[in-house]
Design an enzyme around this catalytic site. Structure first.
Site, PDB file in Angstrom:
ATOM      1  CG  MET A  49      -8.067   7.198   2.409  1.00 10.56           C
ATOM      2  SD  MET A  49      -7.213   6.943   3.899  1.00 10.56           S
ATOM      3  CE  MET A  49      -6.643   5.390   3.939  1.00 10.56           C
ATOM      4  N   GLY A  62      -8.893   4.044   6.909  1.00  5.16           N
ATOM      5  CA  GLY A  62      -8.589   5.353   7.163  1.00  5.16           C
ATOM      6  C   GLY A  62      -7.121   5.696   7.251  1.00  5.16           C
ATOM      7  CG  PHE A  63      -5.731   6.651  10.063  1.00  6.15           C
ATOM      8  CD1 PHE A  63      -7.001   6.553  10.405  1.00  6.15           C
ATOM      9  CD2 PHE A  63      -4.994   7.814   9.733  1.00  6.15           C
ATOM     10  CE1 PHE A  63      -7.848   7.679  10.721  1.00  6.15           C
ATOM     11  CE2 PHE A  63      -5.968   9.045   9.939  1.00  6.15           C
ATOM     12  CZ  PHE A  63      -7.511   8.929  10.567  1.00  6.15           C
ATOM     13  N   GLY A  64      -3.213   3.715   7.833  1.00  3.98           N
ATOM     14  CA  GLY A  64      -1.934   2.725   7.958  1.00  3.98           C
ATOM     15  C   GLY A  64      -1.449   2.466   9.305  1.00  3.98           C
ATOM     16  N   GLY A  65      -0.679   1.665   9.553  1.00  3.68           N
ATOM     17  CA  GLY A  65       0.039   1.384  10.633  1.00  3.68           C
ATOM     18  C   GLY A  65      -0.746   0.874  12.005  1.00  3.68           C
ATOM     19  CG  ASP A  69      -6.183  -2.890   2.803  1.00  3.06           C
ATOM     20  OD1 ASP A  69      -6.888  -2.227   2.117  1.00  3.06           O
ATOM     21  OD2 ASP A  69      -5.075  -2.561   3.594  1.00  3.06           O
ATOM     22  N   GLY A  70      -4.808  -4.397   6.131  1.00  2.00           N
ATOM     23  CA  GLY A  70      -4.618  -3.773   7.352  1.00  2.00           C
ATOM     24  C   GLY A  70      -4.216  -4.392   8.428  1.00  2.00           C
ATOM     25  N   GLY A  71      -2.932  -4.100   8.806  1.00  2.00           N
ATOM     26  CA  GLY A  71      -2.053  -4.515   9.857  1.00  2.00           C
ATOM     27  C   GLY A  71      -1.407  -5.710   9.411  1.00  2.00           C
ATOM     28  CG  HIS A 100      -9.151   0.249  -0.417  1.00  2.00           C
ATOM     29  ND1 HIS A 100      -8.662   0.030   0.634  1.00  2.00           N
ATOM     30  CD2 HIS A 100     -10.500  -0.033  -0.489  1.00  2.00           C
ATOM     31  CE1 HIS A 100      -9.575  -0.327   1.456  1.00  2.00           C
ATOM     32  NE2 HIS A 100     -10.694  -0.308   1.002  1.00  2.00           N
ATOM     33  CG  MET A 139     -11.663  -2.845   4.848  1.00  2.00           C
ATOM     34  SD  MET A 139     -10.156  -2.391   3.876  1.00  2.00           S
ATOM     35  CE  MET A 139      -9.194  -1.321   5.088  1.00  2.00           C
ATOM     36  CG  ASP A 182      -4.923   2.363   0.940  1.00  2.00           C
ATOM     37  OD1 ASP A 182      -3.899   1.890   1.458  1.00  2.00           O
ATOM     38  OD2 ASP A 182      -5.890   1.545   0.666  1.00  2.00           O
ATOM     39  CB  SER A 208      -0.927   0.018   1.197  1.00  2.00           C
ATOM     40  OG  SER A 208      -1.263   1.123   1.450  1.00  2.00           O
ATOM     41  CG  HIS A 211      -3.847  -1.710  -1.508  1.00  2.00           C
ATOM     42  ND1 HIS A 211      -4.922  -2.313  -2.273  1.00  2.00           N
ATOM     43  CD2 HIS A 211      -4.104  -1.059  -0.625  1.00  2.00           C
ATOM     44  CE1 HIS A 211      -6.021  -1.981  -1.266  1.00  2.00           C
ATOM     45  NE2 HIS A 211      -5.262  -0.979  -0.395  1.00  2.00           N
ATOM     46  N   GLY A 247       1.070  -1.948   4.078  1.00  2.00           N
ATOM     47  CA  GLY A 247       1.718  -0.782   3.827  1.00  2.00           C
ATOM     48  C   GLY A 247       3.000  -0.667   4.834  1.00  2.00           C
ATOM     49  CB  SER A 248       3.435   0.160   8.349  1.00  2.00           C
ATOM     50  OG  SER A 248       2.260  -0.618   8.811  1.00  2.00           O
TER      51      SER A 248
HETATM   52  C1  DX5 Z   1      -6.484   1.535   5.487  1.00  2.00           C
HETATM   53  C2  DX5 Z   1      -6.040   0.996   3.872  1.00  2.00           C
HETATM   54  C3  DX5 Z   1      -4.776  -0.004   4.131  1.00  2.00           C
HETATM   55  C4  DX5 Z   1      -3.523   0.420   4.961  1.00  2.00           C
HETATM   56  C5  DX5 Z   1      -2.501  -0.471   5.124  1.00  2.00           C
HETATM   57  O1  DX5 Z   1      -7.570   2.209   5.308  1.00  2.00           O
HETATM   58  O2  DX5 Z   1      -6.954   0.469   3.326  1.00  2.00           O
HETATM   59  O3  DX5 Z   1      -4.442  -0.120   2.720  1.00  2.00           O
HETATM   60  O4  DX5 Z   1      -3.031   1.558   4.042  1.00  2.00           O
HETATM   61  O5  DX5 Z   1      -1.613  -0.238   5.611  1.00  2.00           O
HETATM   62  P1  DX5 Z   1      -0.853  -1.169   6.941  1.00  2.00           P
HETATM   63  O6  DX5 Z   1      -0.371  -2.470   6.267  1.00  2.00           O
HETATM   64  O7  DX5 Z   1       0.248  -0.334   7.472  1.00  2.00           O
HETATM   65  O8  DX5 Z   1      -2.154  -1.415   7.809  1.00  2.00           O
HETATM   66 ZN    ZN Z   2      -6.375  -0.275   1.297  1.00  2.00          ZN
END
Ligand code: DX5
Ligand code: ZN
Length: 245
Positions: free
Chosen positions: A39, A144-147, A175-177, A68, A139, A37, A10, A35, A197-198
């Site tokens: 928003m 809304g946020f990475g990390g 997707d997510g964490g 996404h 999800m 994102d 991401s 990917h 992502g992270s």
């Molecule tokens: C969150 C996004 C994810 C996010 C993933 O709303 O849809 O794609 O960027 O980031 P990590 O892998 O750091 O959770």
């Molecule tokens: Zn995403």
């Protein structure tokens, strides 16, 4: 049908001041998909970027753009993202009333159609659109946020969606964490496409990213290996490796 594990970094976690370089770096590092994102600060409490950024980075890589859309409404913007170079366009089941119509619109634009479910949304939300989609995005954080931290509660949903998909040509994306530490669990539950992502953008070189992507991929593939039966029922011959089905 077991589909090959894909890793989709991401770019929300990329250094936006060097986005072009970062795209080239994850392409070189072995990303299967990119990917993206999107928003809007309305559907999710954060604003990222729009179709113009997708258009700007499109020429930098041939990898699939997995877009996404965390926006509501999504329908008025589908064509712009399709023209900008998206290959997969995923809308949220919660973003509007007419999900079936949105998915038909994505396919009418010649793109692969995905539907994403927030953590609180049950899998039944996609029951009547399984023949309209190429991808389900579960999800594993609140969008809304990475990390953020992975929500274990979603493992059961992943398994139930894997059963719903059956033999249909649909990818199951999470997707997510997602990290190398939970990749095996999500793959064992039925995911075949992992967004990270992270966990990918740690370090700041293509070599670092390659190691991160490989670690997630190896963990996911290991998670798919069928658990060995009790050896008393299935003696292993020396040197025999356990084959992926
Ligand atoms: C969150 C996004 C994810 C996010 C993933 O709303 O849809 O794609 O960027 O980031 P990590 O892998 O750091 O959770
Ligand atoms: Zn995403």
């Amino acid at each position: 049908m077991t589909r090959e594990i894909f890793i989709a970094p991401s770019i929300l976690a990329a250094d936006f001041a060097r986005l072009g370089e970062e795209i080239a770096a994850i392409d070189k590092a072995g990303a299967d998909w990119i990917h993206c994102d999107v928003m809007d600060g309305h559907f999710v409490p954060n604003i990222s970027y729009g179709a113009d950024v997708i258009k700007a980075i499109r020429p930098l890589t041939k990898k699939v753009f997995d877009v996404h859309l965390m926006i509501a409404p999504a329908d008025p913007y589908l064509e712009a993202f399709a023209k900008a170079g998206a290959d997969v366009i995923t809308v949220h089941a919660e973003a509007g009333v007419h999900l079936d119509r949105s998915l038909q619109a994505v396919r009418a634009l010649g793109k692969q159609a995905g539907v994403s479910l927030c953590p609180a949304t049950p899998e039944h939300a996609i029951e009547y659109v399984l023949d309209r989609i190429d991808l389900v995005l579960v999800m594993t954080v609140n969008p809304g946020f990475g990390g953020q931290s992975f929500l274990e509660s979603q493992l059961a949903k992943i398994g139930r969606i894997r059963t719903m998909i059956g033999n249909r040509p649909i990818r199951l994306e999470v997707d997510g964490g997602i990290t190398r530490d939970n990749a095996a669990a999500v793959a064992a539950a039925g995911a075949d496409t992992l967004v990270a992502g992270s966990a990918v953008f740690r370090g700041n070189s293509s070599a670092d990213y390659a190691g991160n992507i490989a670690a997630i991929r190896i963990a996911a593939e290991a998670g798919r290996v069928p658990k060995l039966q009790d050896s008393s029922t299935q003696p292993m011959r020396a040197g025999e490796s356990v084959r992926l089905r």
